[in-house]
Motif scaffolding. Structure first.
Motif, short mmCIF file in Angstrom:
data_model
loop_
_atom_site.label_atom_id
_atom_site.label_comp_id
_atom_site.label_asym_id
_atom_site.label_seq_id
_atom_site.Cartn_x
_atom_site.Cartn_y
_atom_site.Cartn_z
N ASN A 191 0.81 -1.21 0.00
CA ASN A 191 0.00 0.00 0.00
C ASN A 191 0.85 1.28 0.00
O ASN A 191 0.36 2.35 -0.34
CB ASN A 191 -0.91 -0.01 1.24
N ILE A 195 -0.51 4.70 -1.67
CA ILE A 195 -0.76 5.93 -0.91
C ILE A 195 0.02 7.09 -1.54
O ILE A 195 -0.47 8.19 -1.68
CB ILE A 195 -0.33 5.73 0.57
N ARG A 196 1.23 6.81 -1.95
CA ARG A 196 2.06 7.85 -2.55
C ARG A 196 1.57 8.28 -3.92
O ARG A 196 1.39 9.45 -4.20
CB ARG A 196 3.50 7.35 -2.71
N ALA A 198 -1.22 7.58 -5.62
CA ALA A 198 -2.63 7.80 -5.95
C ALA A 198 -3.18 9.03 -5.22
O ALA A 198 -4.39 9.28 -5.25
CB ALA A 198 -3.45 6.56 -5.60
N ASN A 199 -2.32 9.77 -4.53
CA ASN A 199 -2.79 10.94 -3.78
C ASN A 199 -1.91 12.14 -4.09
O ASN A 199 -0.74 12.16 -3.72
CB ASN A 199 -2.72 10.66 -2.28
N SER A 200 -2.50 13.14 -4.73
CA SER A 200 -1.70 14.31 -5.10
C SER A 200 -1.17 15.00 -3.85
O SER A 200 -0.06 15.54 -3.84
CB SER A 200 -2.53 15.28 -5.94
N LEU A 201 -1.95 14.95 -2.78
CA LEU A 201 -1.54 15.58 -1.53
C LEU A 201 -0.16 15.09 -1.10
O LEU A 201 0.75 15.86 -0.84
CB LEU A 201 -2.57 15.24 -0.44
N PHE A 202 -0.01 13.76 -1.05
CA PHE A 202 1.26 13.24 -0.57
C PHE A 202 2.34 13.32 -1.64
O PHE A 202 3.47 13.67 -1.34
CB PHE A 202 1.10 11.80 -0.07
N GLU A 203 1.99 12.99 -2.85
CA GLU A 203 3.04 12.96 -3.86
C GLU A 203 3.68 14.34 -4.01
O GLU A 203 4.89 14.47 -4.15
CB GLU A 203 2.51 12.42 -5.20
N TRP A 206 6.19 14.77 -1.18
CA TRP A 206 7.07 13.64 -0.87
C TRP A 206 8.51 13.92 -1.32
O TRP A 206 9.02 13.29 -2.22
CB TRP A 206 6.52 12.40 -1.60
N LEU A 377 2.83 11.31 9.02
CA LEU A 377 2.05 10.27 8.35
C LEU A 377 2.61 8.93 8.84
O LEU A 377 3.79 8.65 8.65
CB LEU A 377 2.19 10.37 6.83
#
Ligand code: BG6
Length: 491
Positions: A191, A195-196, A198-203, A206, A377
């Protein structure tokens, strides 16, 4: 549909791994229709056994270790009928001819298209011989596919791993080899990249502009158990760090792959391993910590020291704990420390990844310590599976204070996650190597580990001690304290 009929040729067919993990995994896949209904298993072992005895071993281990309830006698016999035991001394060439006969016989009986999965659940020192014999006798010449599944350890350093690999690749192509790292079969390890990516927030965040540092913990409460003979030579560095910890680091740090294909993912993981800064001998003492447990209390019960465990020499300087501070020298991660730790006989069984984000440019709020808690996170891998995201917000109830709050997601509260071996066995049967270790990952991992091992082998004083039931040696805390951080202890 990727499911095809197959024959599994299981070396170590009545061994510990087969009983605890492989039979239950096969059973679960079969019961849930996740593998082809036409399959059979030849279990190989040195002892002589009757077929009935073997089938009851299979049944008992499924009853004991499977997460599914037992079924009717009819279901049992339809599952157990597929198992056949053949006694084979793997070092003796003559037995392989008989094995070929058995294999061909079963393939006829079950109408199997010669898809052969060779699973070596045996000591790695036998891998080379087995691979050579399989080829010599013609077992690897199939009309269908052939795949080789092997378990760690893949050597004890780079030269021995290379030798082992050369022996195996004489009989199997790299793309036919499935090296198991069971951490890659864990739901939440798989996962990490979802998580990285598929989510613009985290990518978007990052990278070294927003991330302060990364912490990876794989703690265990168990001690060395009955594995002293292996573990006292391997140590935590080879047992956990060379494989599981490094694999988790690559999942956290890799660039997005161009496609979700094994080769594309694998290329990105290899780049991380290439960018991982290799410690020179003089750097080891300041960046790596090794510890061994002394007697202590675990869950209120006394636990003996490592040196008093059965089979461990009383002057052993083997480590049961490792912590480290690493750097990945590339654009994304430049300057971001990755702190890792793993150990046995710690206070908690917990595997998790914590991403600590950098603070806001200026603190407008005054709270207790005049300091805002960092955004965190937390990716929980084991035994709890889930995510937790820590943020700051106004304390509920009219108080002007700013307090940390957490958003929680539980991955295995409503749905039971499959066992790592279920996912991996299924992938191997479908020919998907995404979550298996490729040779260049193994070789780069050893090249990173070997210099550390050399320093530790020469300098026995590098060993620190920690009490069983504690959170590890104080030296591991100091590694972060020097940088103004601390380990985030799990719940
Ligand atoms: C194995 C190690 O690879 O992983 C063991 O050899 C260790 O020493 C085990 O106990 C931990 O796995 P898990 O899935 O329980 O975290």
């Amino acid at each position: 549909n990727l499911q095809e009929p197959f024959l599994m040729i299981l070396f170590g067919g009545a061994g510990d791994l087969a009983r605890r993990k492989l039979f239950p995994a096969l059973y679960s896949l079969h019961r849930n229709g996740l593998i082809h209904d036409r399959f059979a298993v030849v279990g190989l072992g040195r002892s002589v056994r009757e077929q009935e005895e073997y089938r009851s071993i299979v049944r008992e281990s499924v009853e004991k270790y499977s997460r599914w309830d037992t079924e009717t006698e009819q279901d049992w016999s339809s599952f157990l009928n597929r198992f056949r035991y053949v006694s084979l001394d793997v070092a003796d060439a003559s037995g392989y001819k008989d094995l070929l006969g058995e294999v061909e016989g079963l393939e006829q009986k079950w109408h199997l298209p010669q898809n052969r999965l060779f699973y070596l659940a045996i000591s790695p020192r036998l891998f080379g011989d087995v691979a050579i014999q399989l080829k010599e006798v013609g077992l690897t010449q199939t009309r269908g596919w052939r795949r080789l599944v092997i378990e760690k350890p893949f050597g004890h350093d780079y030269p021995s791993a290379k030798e082992l690999n050369d022996q195996i690749t004489g009989s199997f192509l790299e793309e036919e080899i499935y090296r198991i790292d069971h951490y890659l079969g864990k739901e939440m390890v798989q996962n990490i990249t979802v998580i990285r990516f598929a989510n613009s927030l985290f990518e978007a965040m990052w990278n070294n502009r927003y991330i302060s540092h990364v912490q990876i913990t794989a703690g265990e409460t168990v001690g060395v158990g009955e594995r002293a003979a292996y573990y006292d030579h391997a140590g935590a560095l080879r047992d956990m760090v060379q494989n599981h910890i490094l694999q988790m680091v690559t999942m956290v740090a890799m660039e997005p792959p161009s496609r979700l294909k094994p080769e594309a993912i694998h290329d990105e993981k290899v780049k991380v391993l290439r960018s991982l800064r290799r410690w020179k001998e003089e750097d080891v003492a300041t960046h790596m910590v090794r510890g061994q447990y002394t007697a202590g209390l675990l869950d209120g019960k006394p636990a003996v020291a490592y040196r008093e465990e059965e089979g461990v020499p009383e002057d052993s300087t083997n480590e049961t704990f490792v912590a480290g501070k690493w750097y990945i020298d590339n654009f994304r991660w430049s300057g971001v420390p990755f702190y890792i730790r793993t150990g046995k006989r710690l206070d908690q069984k917990v595997t998790e990844v914590v991403i600590q984000f950098k603070g806001v440019p200026q603190n407008l709020y005054f709270n207790k310590n005049n300091d805002l808690a960092p955004n965190l996170l937390v990716i929980r891998i084991n035994p709890d599976e889930g995510l937790s995201f820590q943020m700051n917000a106004k304390k509920p109830g009219g108080d002007p204070e700013v307090v940390p709050i957490a958003m929680e997601f539980c991955n295995n509260c409503d749905v039971e996650s499959p066992e790592a071996y279920e996912s991996l066995l299924r992938d191997a049967l479908e020919g998907d190597r995404t979550f298996f270790t490729h040779w260049d990952e193994v070789s780069l991992a050893w090249k990173f580990i070997d210099p550390i091992r050399r320093v530790w082998d020469q300098d026995k004083d590098s060993l620190c001690f920690y009490e069983a039931g504690s959170s590890g040696p104080v030296e591991a805390d100091a590694l972060l304290a020097k940088d103004g951080f601390h380990w985030h202890s799990p719940r």
